[in-house]
Design an enzyme around this catalytic site. Structure first.
Site, PDB file in Angstrom:
ATOM      1  N   CYS A   7       0.816  -1.229   0.000  1.00 38.34           N
ATOM      2  CA  CYS A   7       0.000   0.000   0.000  1.00 38.34           C
ATOM      3  C   CYS A   7       0.846   1.274   0.000  1.00 38.34           C
ATOM      4  O   CYS A   7       0.331   2.362  -0.260  1.00 38.34           O
ATOM      5  CB  CYS A   7      -0.963  -0.001   1.181  1.00 38.34           C
ATOM      6  SG  CYS A   7      -2.060  -1.428   1.174  1.00 38.34           S
TER       7      CYS A   7
ATOM      8  N   HIS B  89      -3.144   7.197   2.357  1.00 34.92           N
ATOM      9  CA  HIS B  89      -3.584   5.897   1.842  1.00 34.92           C
ATOM     10  C   HIS B  89      -4.992   5.639   2.356  1.00 34.92           C
ATOM     11  O   HIS B  89      -5.305   5.901   3.522  1.00 34.92           O
ATOM     12  CB  HIS B  89      -2.618   4.807   2.313  1.00 34.92           C
ATOM     13  CG  HIS B  89      -3.122   3.428   2.064  1.00 34.92           C
ATOM     14  ND1 HIS B  89      -3.612   3.034   0.835  1.00 34.92           N
ATOM     15  CD2 HIS B  89      -3.246   2.347   2.891  1.00 34.92           C
ATOM     16  CE1 HIS B  89      -3.999   1.774   0.928  1.00 34.92           C
ATOM     17  NE2 HIS B  89      -3.798   1.337   2.154  1.00 34.92           N
TER      18      HIS B  89
ATOM     19  N   ASN C 281     -10.159  -0.125  -0.143  1.00 34.93           N
ATOM     20  CA  ASN C 281      -8.702  -0.054  -0.102  1.00 34.93           C
ATOM     21  C   ASN C 281      -8.146  -0.618  -1.414  1.00 34.93           C
ATOM     22  O   ASN C 281      -8.225  -1.823  -1.652  1.00 34.93           O
ATOM     23  CB  ASN C 281      -8.193  -0.863   1.102  1.00 34.93           C
ATOM     24  CG  ASN C 281      -6.687  -0.833   1.252  1.00 34.93           C
ATOM     25  OD1 ASN C 281      -5.978  -0.400   0.350  1.00 34.93           O
ATOM     26  ND2 ASN C 281      -6.207  -1.297   2.388  1.00 34.93           N
TER      27      ASN C 281
HETATM   28  O1  UT7 Z   1      -3.771  -0.970   3.619  1.00 36.96           O
HETATM   29  C1  UT7 Z   1      -3.140  -1.387   4.780  1.00 36.96           C
HETATM   30  C2  UT7 Z   1      -3.747  -2.678   5.162  1.00 36.96           C
HETATM   31  N1  UT7 Z   1      -4.913  -2.741   5.937  1.00 36.96           N
HETATM   32  C3  UT7 Z   1      -5.365  -1.880   6.870  1.00 36.96           C
HETATM   33  O2  UT7 Z   1      -4.930  -0.786   7.066  1.00 36.96           O
HETATM   34  C4  UT7 Z   1      -6.463  -2.387   7.749  1.00 36.96           C
HETATM   35  C5  UT7 Z   1      -6.243  -2.010   9.198  1.00 36.96           C
HETATM   36  N2  UT7 Z   1      -7.240  -2.574  10.066  1.00 36.96           N
HETATM   37  C6  UT7 Z   1      -8.537  -2.227  10.026  1.00 36.96           C
HETATM   38  O3  UT7 Z   1      -8.943  -1.416   9.218  1.00 36.96           O
HETATM   39  C7  UT7 Z   1      -9.465  -2.839  11.050  1.00 36.96           C
HETATM   40  O4  UT7 Z   1      -8.704  -3.539  12.021  1.00 36.96           O
HETATM   41  C8  UT7 Z   1     -10.528  -3.790  10.412  1.00 36.96           C
HETATM   42  C9  UT7 Z   1     -11.538  -2.983   9.616  1.00 36.96           C
HETATM   43  C10 UT7 Z   1      -9.846  -4.809   9.526  1.00 36.96           C
HETATM   44  C11 UT7 Z   1     -11.289  -4.526  11.527  1.00 36.96           C
HETATM   45  O5  UT7 Z   1     -11.884  -3.590  12.395  1.00 36.96           O
HETATM   46  P1  UT7 Z   1     -11.764  -3.779  13.964  1.00 36.96           P
HETATM   47  O6  UT7 Z   1     -12.519  -2.692  14.595  1.00 36.96           O
HETATM   48  O7  UT7 Z   1     -10.300  -3.877  14.261  1.00 36.96           O
HETATM   49  O8  UT7 Z   1     -12.533  -5.144  14.191  1.00 36.96           O
HETATM   50  P2  UT7 Z   1     -12.004  -6.518  14.770  1.00 36.96           P
HETATM   51  O9  UT7 Z   1     -11.029  -7.142  13.824  1.00 36.96           O
HETATM   52  O10 UT7 Z   1     -11.547  -6.295  16.174  1.00 36.96           O
HETATM   53  O11 UT7 Z   1     -13.312  -7.395  14.763  1.00 36.96           O
HETATM   54  C12 UT7 Z   1     -14.417  -7.056  15.603  1.00 36.96           C
HETATM   55  C13 UT7 Z   1     -15.506  -8.080  15.391  1.00 36.96           C
HETATM   56  C14 UT7 Z   1     -15.021  -9.535  15.490  1.00 36.96           C
HETATM   57  O12 UT7 Z   1     -16.039 -10.259  16.148  1.00 36.96           O
HETATM   58  P3  UT7 Z   1     -15.904 -10.633  17.699  1.00 36.96           P
HETATM   59  O13 UT7 Z   1     -14.650 -11.447  17.804  1.00 36.96           O
HETATM   60  O14 UT7 Z   1     -15.813  -9.326  18.413  1.00 36.96           O
HETATM   61  O15 UT7 Z   1     -17.153 -11.404  17.973  1.00 36.96           O
HETATM   62  C15 UT7 Z   1     -14.945  -9.977  14.057  1.00 36.96           C
HETATM   63  O16 UT7 Z   1     -15.141 -11.365  13.914  1.00 36.96           O
HETATM   64  O17 UT7 Z   1     -16.061  -7.944  14.057  1.00 36.96           O
HETATM   65  C16 UT7 Z   1     -16.084  -9.227  13.429  1.00 36.96           C
HETATM   66  N3  UT7 Z   1     -15.942  -9.032  11.997  1.00 36.96           N
HETATM   67  C17 UT7 Z   1     -16.976  -8.784  11.186  1.00 36.96           C
HETATM   68  N4  UT7 Z   1     -18.291  -8.676  11.414  1.00 36.96           N
HETATM   69  C18 UT7 Z   1     -19.091  -8.394  10.375  1.00 36.96           C
HETATM   70  C19 UT7 Z   1     -14.798  -9.015  11.264  1.00 36.96           C
HETATM   71  N5  UT7 Z   1     -15.084  -8.763   9.966  1.00 36.96           N
HETATM   72  C20 UT7 Z   1     -16.429  -8.617   9.905  1.00 36.96           C
HETATM   73  C21 UT7 Z   1     -17.310  -8.331   8.845  1.00 36.96           C
HETATM   74  N6  UT7 Z   1     -18.630  -8.227   9.130  1.00 36.96           N
HETATM   75  N7  UT7 Z   1     -16.891  -8.124   7.583  1.00 36.96           N
END
Ligand code: UT7
Length: 318
Positions: A112, A245, A275
């Site tokens: 990225c 980004h 993204n």
């Molecule tokens: O380009 C550079 C590369 N990438 C990035 O910069 C991404 C950086 N990270 C992020 O943007 C965020 O960490 C994410 C958007 C990927 C995730 O957001 P988060 O607030 O960190 O959520 P999380 O991973 O802590 O997940 C929270 C909950 C989990 O459920 P439990 O364990 O709390 O029951 C996940 O299983 O959300 C769940 N979850 C979803 N639910 C519905 C994960 N993906 C999804 C989804 N829909 N698509």
């Protein structure tokens, strides 16, 4: 001698997947995706399209805006993590498609941060007098390296390409560039696969520890902006446009807040593009140039972070 961007261009595939479309594929919701990422839709390439096809559209667009033809181009750099093939480079394939003869052409792989790396590299060629007009492209088809059964990644990414023409100039354009990497984080965000013995070895899909990436991104994006303005005896308040980004609106807002930059000075495209990795910065840049937000003499800061980890910034006077 300086280097200056004299034209921008972009391309987004026609097909659009909304969050509601993804609700039909994995256990997710429009509400979750919007709240956690700010994304509402993303563009997805056709099966037959490859990165150089997207790059070709964006490059032609940028060359038209710059008023240069294929004979004027003497360097091509493509930032991509999703090349057409193992080799030749996507840049060489683009060179052939653009009808450009005999100039250096190579890919940059910094995920990225790829566009920032590529632009910084092109700047060195241009300011050293090695070339006059460089095409610098970010082109990605992440839909090909997404596991469409993995809701934690498949909702995040999109396809697209953005390009600029970077040319020699007597007026300041790029003021400074700042590149970093830390390979200790290579397992946190990766596509841990390769080709060997005629087969895919490992996993050919994105694997990511989202929370770790999130925290690291906010930290280093703030640091690298301070580094860029300090080197130029400027303040963050001098920045007219921050073009980060486009991974997640929460990362963008947190970074802007830490820097004291109001959101009306930040170009946001993640809502419509998702993204798009190396393509995200030039796509957002082209959008803000074409809608008239960015204009002459303004101070513009491009910044990115991605797998590697890699991160960096380019500060420029428009
Ligand atoms: O380009 C550079 C590369 N990438 C990035 O910069 C991404 C950086 N990270 C992020 O943007 C965020 O960490 C994410 C958007 C990927 C995730 O957001 P988060 O607030 O960190 O959520 P999380 O991973 O802590 O997940 C929270 C909950 C989990 O459920 P439990 O364990 O709390 O029951 C996940 O299983 O959300 C769940 N979850 C979803 N639910 C519905 C994960 N993906 C999804 C989804 N829909 N698509």
């Amino acid at each position: 001698m300086y280097s200056k961007i004299i034209g921008t261009g972009s391309y987004l595939p026609e097909k659009v997947y909304t969050n509601h479309d993804l609700e039909k594929i994995v256990d997710t919701s429009d509400e979750w995706i919007r709240a956690r990422t700010g994304i509402t839709q993303r563009h997805i390439a056709d099966e037959s399209q490859v990165a150089s096809d997207l790059a070709l559209h964006a490059s032609k667009n940028a060359m038209e805006a710059a008023g240069v033809g294929s004979k004027d181009i003497d360097l091509i750099i493509v930032a991509t993590t999703t090349p057409d093939m193992v080799f030749p480079s996507t840049a060489c394939i683009l060179q052939q498609k653009l009808g450009v003869d005999n100039c250096p052409a190579f890919d940059v792989q910094a995920v990225c941060s790829g566009f920032v790396y590529a632009l910084a590299t092109a700047d060195m060629f241009v300011t050293s007098g090695k070339c006059r007009n460089a095409i610098v492209v970010g082109a990605e088809i992440y839909s090909k390296i997404i596991d469409w059964n993995d809701r934690s990644t498949c909702v995040l990414f999109g396809d697209g390409a953005g390009a600029v023409v970077l040319s020699q100039s007597e007026q300041p354009g790029i003021l400074s560039s700042h590149l970093h990497a830390n390979g200790n984080y290579s397992n946190v965000l990766s596509v841990p696969g390769n080709i060997g013995g005629g087969k895919v070895q490992g996993t050919p899909y994105i694997s990511m520890e989202g929370n770790t990436v999130f925290k690291f991104a906010v930290k280093v994006l703030e640091e690298v902006v301070h580094e860029a303005v300090a080197e130029n005896d400027l303040q963050t308040t001098d920045i007219d446009w921050l073009i980060p980004h486009q991974a997640n609106i929460r990362i963008i807002k947190s970074t802007a807040k830490k820097l004291g930059i109001p959101m009306d000075k930040v170009v946001v495209a993640v809502d419509k593009h998702g993204n798009t990795s190396a393509a995200s910065i030039p796509l957002a840049l082209d959008m803000a140039v074409r809608d008239g937000r960015i204009h002459s003499d303004q101070l513009v800061l491009l910044e990115g972070v991605g797998g590697g980890f890699t991160w960096g910034a380019v500060l420029l006077r428009w």
